[in-house]
Design a protein around this motif. Structure first.
Motif, PDB file in Angstrom:
ATOM      1  N   PHE B 196       0.842  -1.192   0.000  1.00 30.58           N
ATOM      2  CA  PHE B 196       0.000   0.000   0.000  1.00 30.58           C
ATOM      3  C   PHE B 196       0.880   1.246   0.000  1.00 30.58           C
ATOM      4  O   PHE B 196       0.657   2.187  -0.766  1.00 30.58           O
ATOM      5  CB  PHE B 196      -0.905  -0.025   1.239  1.00 30.58           C
ATOM      6  N   GLU B 197       1.895   1.208   0.829  1.00 31.03           N
ATOM      7  CA  GLU B 197       2.819   2.333   0.901  1.00 31.03           C
ATOM      8  C   GLU B 197       3.525   2.540  -0.441  1.00 31.03           C
ATOM      9  O   GLU B 197       3.619   3.653  -0.947  1.00 31.03           O
ATOM     10  CB  GLU B 197       3.859   2.071   1.992  1.00 31.03           C
ATOM     11  N   ALA B 198       3.987   1.454  -1.027  1.00 29.88           N
ATOM     12  CA  ALA B 198       4.694   1.536  -2.302  1.00 29.88           C
ATOM     13  C   ALA B 198       3.775   2.142  -3.360  1.00 29.88           C
ATOM     14  O   ALA B 198       4.166   3.029  -4.118  1.00 29.88           O
ATOM     15  CB  ALA B 198       5.159   0.149  -2.728  1.00 29.88           C
ATOM     16  N   GLU B 199       2.534   1.657  -3.383  1.00 27.44           N
ATOM     17  CA  GLU B 199       1.596   2.096  -4.408  1.00 27.44           C
ATOM     18  C   GLU B 199       1.225   3.575  -4.235  1.00 27.44           C
ATOM     19  O   GLU B 199       1.106   4.315  -5.191  1.00 27.44           O
ATOM     20  CB  GLU B 199       0.349   1.209  -4.351  1.00 27.44           C
ATOM     21  N   ARG B 200       1.046   3.974  -3.001  1.00 31.62           N
ATOM     22  CA  ARG B 200       0.657   5.355  -2.722  1.00 31.62           C
ATOM     23  C   ARG B 200       1.775   6.351  -2.919  1.00 31.62           C
ATOM     24  O   ARG B 200       1.570   7.466  -3.369  1.00 31.62           O
ATOM     25  CB  ARG B 200       0.207   5.478  -1.257  1.00 31.62           C
ATOM     26  N   MET B 201       2.980   5.951  -2.511  1.00 33.59           N
ATOM     27  CA  MET B 201       4.072   6.904  -2.440  1.00 33.59           C
ATOM     28  C   MET B 201       4.997   6.923  -3.653  1.00 33.59           C
ATOM     29  O   MET B 201       5.497   7.979  -4.026  1.00 33.59           O
ATOM     30  CB  MET B 201       4.944   6.601  -1.200  1.00 33.59           C
ATOM     31  N   CYS B 202       5.240   5.782  -4.233  1.00 33.73           N
ATOM     32  CA  CYS B 202       6.389   5.687  -5.135  1.00 33.73           C
ATOM     33  C   CYS B 202       6.008   5.845  -6.600  1.00 33.73           C
ATOM     34  O   CYS B 202       5.076   5.210  -7.074  1.00 33.73           O
ATOM     35  CB  CYS B 202       7.104   4.362  -4.938  1.00 33.73           C
ATOM     36  N   GLU B 203       6.745   6.700  -7.277  1.00 37.31           N
ATOM     37  CA  GLU B 203       6.501   6.878  -8.705  1.00 37.31           C
ATOM     38  C   GLU B 203       7.116   5.745  -9.511  1.00 37.31           C
ATOM     39  O   GLU B 203       6.580   5.327 -10.523  1.00 37.31           O
ATOM     40  CB  GLU B 203       7.059   8.231  -9.148  1.00 37.31           C
ATOM     41  N   ARG B 204       8.253   5.285  -9.041  1.00 40.89           N
ATOM     42  CA  ARG B 204       8.839   4.103  -9.674  1.00 40.89           C
ATOM     43  C   ARG B 204       9.252   3.137  -8.580  1.00 40.89           C
ATOM     44  O   ARG B 204       9.611   3.545  -7.487  1.00 40.89           O
ATOM     45  CB  ARG B 204      10.063   4.472 -10.516  1.00 40.89           C
ATOM     46  N   ILE B 205       9.177   1.864  -8.931  1.00 39.44           N
ATOM     47  CA  ILE B 205       9.460   0.832  -7.941  1.00 39.44           C
ATOM     48  C   ILE B 205      10.427  -0.189  -8.524  1.00 39.44           C
ATOM     49  O   ILE B 205      10.297  -0.571  -9.687  1.00 39.44           O
ATOM     50  CB  ILE B 205       8.154   0.115  -7.530  1.00 39.44           C
ATOM     51  N   ALA B 206      11.388  -0.581  -7.717  1.00 39.67           N
ATOM     52  CA  ALA B 206      12.232  -1.715  -8.096  1.00 39.67           C
ATOM     53  C   ALA B 206      11.868  -2.853  -7.160  1.00 39.67           C
ATOM     54  O   ALA B 206      11.838  -2.672  -5.949  1.00 39.67           O
ATOM     55  CB  ALA B 206      13.701  -1.361  -7.938  1.00 39.67           C
ATOM     56  N   ILE B 207      11.556  -3.995  -7.740  1.00 43.92           N
ATOM     57  CA  ILE B 207      11.312  -5.164  -6.894  1.00 43.92           C
ATOM     58  C   ILE B 207      12.601  -5.964  -6.848  1.00 43.92           C
ATOM     59  O   ILE B 207      13.134  -6.349  -7.898  1.00 43.92           O
ATOM     60  CB  ILE B 207      10.155  -6.028  -7.450  1.00 43.92           C
ATOM     61  N   ILE B 208      13.129  -6.153  -5.656  1.00 42.88           N
ATOM     62  CA  ILE B 208      14.332  -6.975  -5.567  1.00 42.88           C
ATOM     63  C   ILE B 208      14.056  -8.206  -4.718  1.00 42.88           C
ATOM     64  O   ILE B 208      13.227  -8.191  -3.803  1.00 42.88           O
ATOM     65  CB  ILE B 208      15.574  -6.211  -5.043  1.00 42.88           C
ATOM     66  N   TYR B 209      14.749  -9.253  -5.081  1.00 43.86           N
ATOM     67  CA  TYR B 209      14.566 -10.523  -4.400  1.00 43.86           C
ATOM     68  C   TYR B 209      15.898 -11.235  -4.381  1.00 43.86           C
ATOM     69  O   TYR B 209      16.562 -11.351  -5.402  1.00 43.86           O
ATOM     70  CB  TYR B 209      13.511 -11.355  -5.153  1.00 43.86           C
ATOM     71  N   LYS B 210      16.308 -11.665  -3.196  1.00 41.85           N
ATOM     72  CA  LYS B 210      17.622 -12.294  -3.038  1.00 41.85           C
ATOM     73  C   LYS B 210      18.723 -11.452  -3.668  1.00 41.85           C
ATOM     74  O   LYS B 210      19.608 -11.965  -4.349  1.00 41.85           O
ATOM     75  CB  LYS B 210      17.613 -13.701  -3.633  1.00 41.85           C
ATOM     76  N   GLY B 211      18.625 -10.145  -3.474  1.00 44.94           N
ATOM     77  CA  GLY B 211      19.678  -9.248  -3.938  1.00 44.94           C
ATOM     78  C   GLY B 211      19.659  -8.941  -5.420  1.00 44.94           C
ATOM     79  O   GLY B 211      20.496  -8.192  -5.912  1.00 44.94           O
ATOM     80  N   LYS B 212      18.705  -9.529  -6.144  1.00 50.33           N
ATOM     81  CA  LYS B 212      18.652  -9.312  -7.585  1.00 50.33           C
ATOM     82  C   LYS B 212      17.457  -8.439  -7.961  1.00 50.33           C
ATOM     83  O   LYS B 212      16.406  -8.523  -7.343  1.00 50.33           O
ATOM     84  CB  LYS B 212      18.521 -10.648  -8.311  1.00 50.33           C
TER      85      LYS B 212
END
Ligand SMILES: Nc1ncnc2c1ncn2[C@@H]1O[C@H](COP(=O)(O)OP(=O)(O)OP(=O)(O)O)[C@@H](O)[C@H]1O
Ligand SMILES: [Mg+2]
Lengths: 268, 313
Positions: B196-212
């Motif tokens: 919810f926070e990401a969706e409300r606040m962020c214009e761009r998002i990077a999804i990282i998983y296990k450092g990638k």
């Protein structure tokens, strides 16, 4: 050095001073303990120790002991910065400090000076007691001894800062500095003059290079000059240079370690 | 558009753990950028490298063109970070701590008093100013940590899970304050695992998983980036058989999931396809009770990108 650097230094020193103020009770207890030591124990010890005959000159053991015990306090309290810094690391404060807009060199120097000043101020009441017990002392000796005590506290802080930030372990810090504290004080001229130690050669050699011996004997030379000069571990100039060199050396070490080696994390 | 933070092939190892694994990322000046990832995905590690607290094992990070290792002193002038774990000793008091912070980041003593008071009031911290840290609630401690960056107003403002532990009302106050910070000229980087926070606040998002890096883009782009990104849900008049026949017919559009009283088709550009599907079903005589086009939530994207199965519905 510009204004910003001085400001940052000042604020870092303030950080350490604030820390010390919070320990007012602890300071008071140490001072009381010190007073008991130099009165009850010191006098008892003096009654037992017979220096006359074993020394080429006549030195009042009680005065000798006073400056020795003050030095050991100065050393122990400076070493105890190690536990404060370790605590800061464990609570992540060091990571916070590393993220601030302060250069690493200034950080290292600021913490070294700040810790040194805090430890030094800590011992000031004890120093006052010593002066009072020594009775008539000259102003020059007081000023020089205070400056050298401050320098000494800063070198020990610089050393401690470098080691704690390299060790990165609360347990290792406790062991290392616990041992160092008790061992170095015993292997010094805090309680016995070098000439007495000379019967035990290895003991003497350690005492001769031990910074604690140098600061203790330097203070003695300052206050008990004529009598003491003959049995101090080195000439006044040599001891003063040693203390100054130590301060420069260990602050440089702290700068090097903080700048090149220290990073957050890896503590827990 | 200037790149504020440039990350290239960043690797950070702790012993055998690879916390960040060959990460490439550009964060643009003036944006609110989100780092989204499950626990242990390397968000904090990445942020601490940008703030020069950790050193990269390999790879490069530049802040306004300045290398975080070689020019750490310069980088620290640009960056301010609110840590995930509030950084204070138990016996610290918020006001003293923030006042010291304000002076270290460049305010004169009188300016510091003013700005600290303002920020503390905005965050509802003023009444707690002289309490010991150990007396503060978790959320309040967190707010003190956030206050540091709001006071500092750095060119690059980093918040590591700013609203974890914070109540709903305070969350909105914090978000507003962070947006205001951006308006005043900061580039904002937020690490979070709160969709919810990401969706409300962020214009761009990077999804990282296990450092990638697993995905990068606006929320819309991320949602569209999932093959079978939209969901068309149908309810028909009829029995199980009706649904079976419908499913056969609609398989061509994408993955289908059938239950007793609904049929879901996972596909892209759902709004356009829904009309085609509607026409097709009508032409074959199906009676349609209800048709819905649903976007997958960021949750779905997150699960999809981090390897978990796309949730049904
Ligand atoms: N100082 C450290 N020493 C050893 N391992 C560490 C250290 N810091 C992080 N790690 C490891 O690196 C990996 C990434 O951790 P990191 O804290 O960056 O994740 P995160 O995405 O911030 O997670 P969370 O959502 O839980 O905050 C984890 O496996 C963690 O255990
Ligand atoms: Mg984290």
């Amino acid at each position: 050095m510009n204004l910003n650097t001085l400001r940052a230094l000042y604020l870092l020193i303030l950080w350490d001073l604030n820390k010390m103020l919070r320990r007012a009770v602890f300071v008071a207890m140490r001072v009381i303990w010190f007073v008991i030591q130099v009165t009850v124990f010191g006098l008892a010890l003096t009654a037992m120790v017979r220096l006359r005959g074993s020394l080429p000159v006549d030195v009042n053991y009680y005065e000798f002991y006073l400056l020795g015990i003050y030095t050991s306090m100065l050393f122990s309290i400076s070493v105890s910065r190690a536990y404060d810094i370790a605590e800061e690391f464990e609570e992540g404060i060091v990571e916070y400090h590393l993220s601030l807009p302060i250069s690493r060199r200034v950080f290292a120097v600021g913490r070294t000076i700040g810790g040194g000043i805090a430890s030094f101020l800590f011992t000031l009441p004890m120093f006052a007691v010593v002066l009072w017990l020594l009775e008539d002392v000259n102003v020059e000796a007081v000023i020089i001894s205070l400056s050298s005590a401050l320098l000494f506290a800063m070198s020990i802080t610089g050393f401690v800062l470098s080691i704690v930030l390299s060790l990165k372990s609360g347990d290792a810090t406790d062991i290392m500095f616990g041992v160092l504290d008790s061992l170095l004080i015993r292997l010094s001229t805090v309680f016995y003059p070098a000439v007495v130690l000379s019967r035990y050669a290895p003991y003497l050699y350690v005492a001769l290079v031990n910074p604690i011996s140098h600061i203790a004997d330097f203070l003695r030379t300052l206050f008990l000059f004529e009598e003491y000069r003959a049995i101090a571990i080195a000439s006044p100039i040599a001891m003063a240079s040693y203390i100054l060199g130590l301060a420069v050396g260990f602050s440089s070490l702290a700068m090097y370690i903080v700048e090149k080696k220290v990073e957050g994390g890896g503590w827990r | 558009m200037e790149v504020a933070v440039k990350i290239r092939k960043l690797v950070k190892r702790f012993g055998n753990t690879v916390a960040v694994d060959s990460l490439d990322l550009d964060i643009n000046e003036g944006e609110i950028f989100g780092l989204l990832g499950p626990n242990g995905s390397g968000k904090t590690t990445t942020l601490l490298i940008i703030s020069t607290v950790y050193k990269p094992t390999s790879g490069e990070v530049y802040v306004y063109g300045h290398d975080v290792i070689r020019e750490g002193d310069v980088v620290r002038k640009y960056v301010g970070i609110a840590f995930q774990e509030p950084k204070a000793l138990w016996v610290d008091k918020p006001y003293e701590l923030l006042l010291w912070h304000a002076r270290v980041v460049g305010y004169s003593t009188s300016e510091a008093r003013e700005v600290v008071k303002n920020v503390m009031e905005v965050l509802g911290l003023w009444e707690h100013r002289n309490k010991y840290f150990y007396q503060l609630s978790g959320g309040t401690r967190k707010k003190v940590e956030i206050a540091k960056v709001l006071i500092q107003k750095p060119k690059i403002a980093i918040f590591d899970e700013p609203t974890a532990q914070v109540d709903v009302i305070s969350k909105h106050a914090l978000w507003d304050a962070i947006r205001e910070l951006r308006t005043q000229g900061s580039t904002v980087i937020i690490a979070t695992n709160d969709m919810f926070e990401a969706e409300r606040m962020c214009e761009r998002i990077a999804i990282i998983y296990k450092g990638k890096l697993k995905a990068l883009g606006t929320v819309e782009e991320l949602k569209d980036s999932i093959p079978e990104g939209d969901i068309v849900e149908l309810m028909l008049d009829g029995d199980e058989n009706t649904y079976l026949r419908a499913e056969d017919l609609l398989k061509q559009y994408g993955k289908t999931v059938r239950s007793n009283d609904s049929l879901k088709i996972f596909l892209n550009k759902g709004e356009e396809r829904a009309i085609e599907i509607l026409d097709l079903l009508k032409s074959r005589g199906f009676k349609i009770r209800k048709i819905m086009v649903k976007e997958p939530s960021l949750d779905d994207v997150f699960f999809y990108m981090t390897g978990a199965k796309l949730k049904e519905g």
